[in-house]
Design an enzyme around this catalytic site. Structure first.
Site, PDB file in Angstrom:
ATOM      1  N   HIS A   9       0.271  12.344  25.441  1.00  7.88           N
ATOM      2  CA  HIS A   9      -0.140  11.264  24.541  1.00  7.88           C
ATOM      3  C   HIS A   9       1.038  10.331  24.257  1.00  7.88           C
ATOM      4  O   HIS A   9       0.882   9.108  24.263  1.00  7.88           O
ATOM      5  CB  HIS A   9      -0.684  11.847  23.239  1.00  7.88           C
ATOM      6  N   ASP A 106      -4.590   8.132  17.578  1.00  4.87           N
ATOM      7  CA  ASP A 106      -5.693   8.863  18.210  1.00  4.87           C
ATOM      8  C   ASP A 106      -6.232   9.994  17.320  1.00  4.87           C
ATOM      9  O   ASP A 106      -7.323   9.885  16.791  1.00  4.87           O
ATOM     10  CB  ASP A 106      -5.352   9.345  19.631  1.00  4.87           C
ATOM     11  N   THR A 131      -6.710   8.488  25.021  1.00  5.54           N
ATOM     12  CA  THR A 131      -6.014   8.889  26.245  1.00  5.54           C
ATOM     13  C   THR A 131      -6.948   9.513  27.278  1.00  5.54           C
ATOM     14  O   THR A 131      -6.495   9.943  28.333  1.00  5.54           O
ATOM     15  CB  THR A 131      -4.878   9.887  25.922  1.00  5.54           C
ATOM     16  N   VAL A 334       8.110  19.956  39.221  1.00  2.00           N
ATOM     17  CA  VAL A 334       8.392  19.229  40.457  1.00  2.00           C
ATOM     18  C   VAL A 334       8.117  17.744  40.246  1.00  2.00           C
ATOM     19  O   VAL A 334       7.400  17.349  39.323  1.00  2.00           O
ATOM     20  CB  VAL A 334       7.535  19.755  41.644  1.00  2.00           C
ATOM     21  N   GLN A 336       6.157  15.164  40.874  1.00  2.86           N
ATOM     22  CA  GLN A 336       4.813  14.974  41.427  1.00  2.86           C
ATOM     23  C   GLN A 336       4.599  13.607  42.049  1.00  2.86           C
ATOM     24  O   GLN A 336       4.078  13.501  43.164  1.00  2.86           O
ATOM     25  CB  GLN A 336       3.760  15.216  40.335  1.00  2.86           C
ATOM     26  N   HIS A 351      -6.006  19.271  38.683  1.00  2.00           N
ATOM     27  CA  HIS A 351      -6.785  19.676  37.508  1.00  2.00           C
ATOM     28  C   HIS A 351      -7.569  18.510  36.913  1.00  2.00           C
ATOM     29  O   HIS A 351      -8.291  18.694  35.940  1.00  2.00           O
ATOM     30  CB  HIS A 351      -5.855  20.256  36.443  1.00  2.00           C
ATOM     31  N   GLU A 359      -2.368   8.675  39.941  1.00  2.00           N
ATOM     32  CA  GLU A 359      -1.291   8.838  40.925  1.00  2.00           C
ATOM     33  C   GLU A 359      -1.857   9.156  42.302  1.00  2.00           C
ATOM     34  O   GLU A 359      -1.344   8.684  43.319  1.00  2.00           O
ATOM     35  CB  GLU A 359      -0.344   9.946  40.483  1.00  2.00           C
ATOM     36  N   GLY A 374     -11.914  20.323  28.807  1.00  2.00           N
ATOM     37  CA  GLY A 374     -12.086  19.040  28.124  1.00  2.00           C
ATOM     38  C   GLY A 374     -12.492  17.891  29.022  1.00  2.00           C
ATOM     39  O   GLY A 374     -13.448  17.975  29.801  1.00  2.00           O
ATOM     40  N   GLN A 376     -11.248  16.794  31.603  1.00  3.35           N
ATOM     41  CA  GLN A 376     -11.094  17.004  33.046  1.00  3.35           C
ATOM     42  C   GLN A 376     -12.435  17.302  33.712  1.00  3.35           C
ATOM     43  O   GLN A 376     -12.657  16.926  34.869  1.00  3.35           O
ATOM     44  CB  GLN A 376     -10.107  18.148  33.291  1.00  3.35           C
TER      45      GLN A 376
END
Length: 458
Positions: A9, A106, A131, A334, A336, A351, A359, A374, A376
């Site tokens: 967030h 939020d 978000t 890592v 990403q 996920h 991305e 949620g 996702q």
């Protein structure tokens, strides 16, 4: 800017802050004291974006010094929310001094009431900067399914059936929750989050009381859901654009440059499920065995399962030896964005966090969807069903379990250029990548976003 004290967030609010500051707007960013140093390098306009440190009040049950969700396990997040709620008087004092035109928030549902109290002294509007996607809010937080009055009064409200969309939800959408997803979402939404407030009550008050709801999204992808929200919440829906990530300022670690460089273009599967996902051990094993079964080289950046202390402990007997030289399970952080942009990476098992999906869409890698909780779940249906830019791993309707065969099947489907589903996914991915990277898309949205904000002040 007053985001929920979670890194996802905080960084999302800083991203829009950078976009606004690039147009000359002055931002005051409320942030926990010690967390400020973690975001300083991402402040691209320090002359216009000022971090205002906040002391996080101590709450019984919250470890001393805890400031963000990264500092505490998931089951203690509600204590952190209580701490945020206890900053209300400090926030009121800060706003009275700063006299800003807007406050973006939020989870702090009391902000709209606070701005109305201050309106006699200053002209300030409250913007719920969300978000998650418009599709998520339209499906999970629709006033059609949830009586705000009954929630607030704590009276006999009825739990919505989340396996079916709201009555006037966009008809052509594939968005729908499986039984296990609906149960997990309801279990979380109707628990206390902060002192004496259900998470769902907090959300519904935020949406119903604010002056406008804003999203990091674009109408080309989510127009039906934006229109739906505008109709049912009866307030402006503002979009700041798709939120294309800034080009990385660092370079990929030599370790990964050398490892990825061994493999041909588009042949490596990269798997990452976010910083907050700890799979159960049996599902962790099914996932990595499925990656192995696919036959492609793979890099899996995963947190250790809940039942063990390290990745090493969780690896099945003989696995490490079998995949040596062509498969890595990495337990640490890592890079990403840089990995997704590497020419060898041809598939991303994700996920379905909104940042990860963006991305992925602006890179060449094909997308395999494995949502965890949620928003996702909704993102996965939106990407795999409505936009058809990815393939979702099949799971049990009631228990949500998947097998190594399910993982292997989804990976092979997107990696096989002759498969009909794979062809469709590749075509649609290429189309949306071209759109997202088209000159002027992001800047046009920000310009309109600022214009719409100004219109609220008139």
């Amino acid at each position: 800017m007053f985001p929920w004290f979670a890194m996802g967030h905080l960084t999302s609010f800083l991203h829009i802050s950078n976009k606004l500051a690039a147009r000359g707007h002055r931002i005051s960013f409320l942030i926990p004291t010690k967390t400020q140093s973690k975001l300083t390098t991402f402040n691209l306009h320090p002359n216009l974006i000022t971090f205002i440190p906040l002391i996080v009040p101590h709450v019984d049950g919250l470890p001393l010094g805890a400031e963000t969700t990264a500092d505490v396990p998931f089951h203690l997040h509600h204590h952190l929310m209580t701490a945020m709620d206890r900053t209300e008087s400090a926030i009121e004092s800060i706003l009275s001094d700063l006299k800003p035109n807007f406050i973006f928030f939020d989870f702090t549902h009391w902000i709209p009431a606070l701005t109305r109290r201050l309106s006699a002294k200053i002209s300030i509007k409250s913007i719920h900067y969300c978000t998650v996607s418009p599709a998520t809010i339209a499906y999970l937080d629709s006033p059609e399914q949830i009586s705000i009055d009954k929630l607030v009064q704590g009276s006999d409200y009825k739990l919505p059936d989340l396996t079916n969309p709201p009555l006037s939800f966009p008809q052509n959408s594939s968005v729908k929750l499986h039984v296990f997803e609906a149960k997990a979402t309801t279990d979380f939404d109707y628990k206390e989050f902060g002192s004496g407030v259900l998470f769902k009550t907090r959300q519904m008050i935020s949406f119903s009381d604010c002056d406008a709801i804003a999203f990091k999204s674009c109408r080309e992808m989510e127009k039906p859901f934006c229109d739906y929200l505008e109709t049912h919440f009866k307030k402006p829906i503002l979009l700041s654009g798709p939120g294309i990530p800034e080009p990385p300022t660092s370079t990929l670690d030599e370790k990964w440059v050398n490892w990825l460089g061994q493999f041909k273009e588009g042949s490596v599967v990269y798997c990452a499920l976010g910083s907050q996902c700890n799979l159960k051990e049996d599902q962790f094993i099914e996932l990595i065995l499925g990656l192995e079964m696919s036959g492609f080289p793979f890099l899996a950046a995963l947190k250790p399962p809940k039942e063990v202390n390290s990745i090493e402990e969780a690896l099945p007997e003989g696995f490490k030896e079998r995949v040596e030289g062509k498969g890595i399970v990495e337990g640490g952080w890592v890079q990403q964005q840089l990995i997704l942009g590497h020419p060898s990476v041809g598939c991303f098992v994700t996920h379905c966090g909104s940042g990860s999906l963006t991305e992925a869409l602006v890179n060449e890698c094909q997308i395999v969807l494995l949502p965890q909780f949620g928003d996702q779940f909704v993102n996965a249906r939106l990407m795999g069903g409505d936009l058809k830019v990815g393939v979702e791993i099949e799971r049990g309707e009631e228990d949500g379990l998947f097998t190594k065969e399910d993982v292997c099947k989804a990976v092979k489907m997107v990696m096989d250029q002759d498969n009909e589903v794979g062809k469709e996914v590749r075509f649609n991915h290429a189309k949306w990548k071209d759109f997202l990277l088209k000159d002027g898309i992001e800047s046009s949205y920000i310009d309109d976003f600022i214009k719409n904000l100004r219109d609220l002040l008139v």
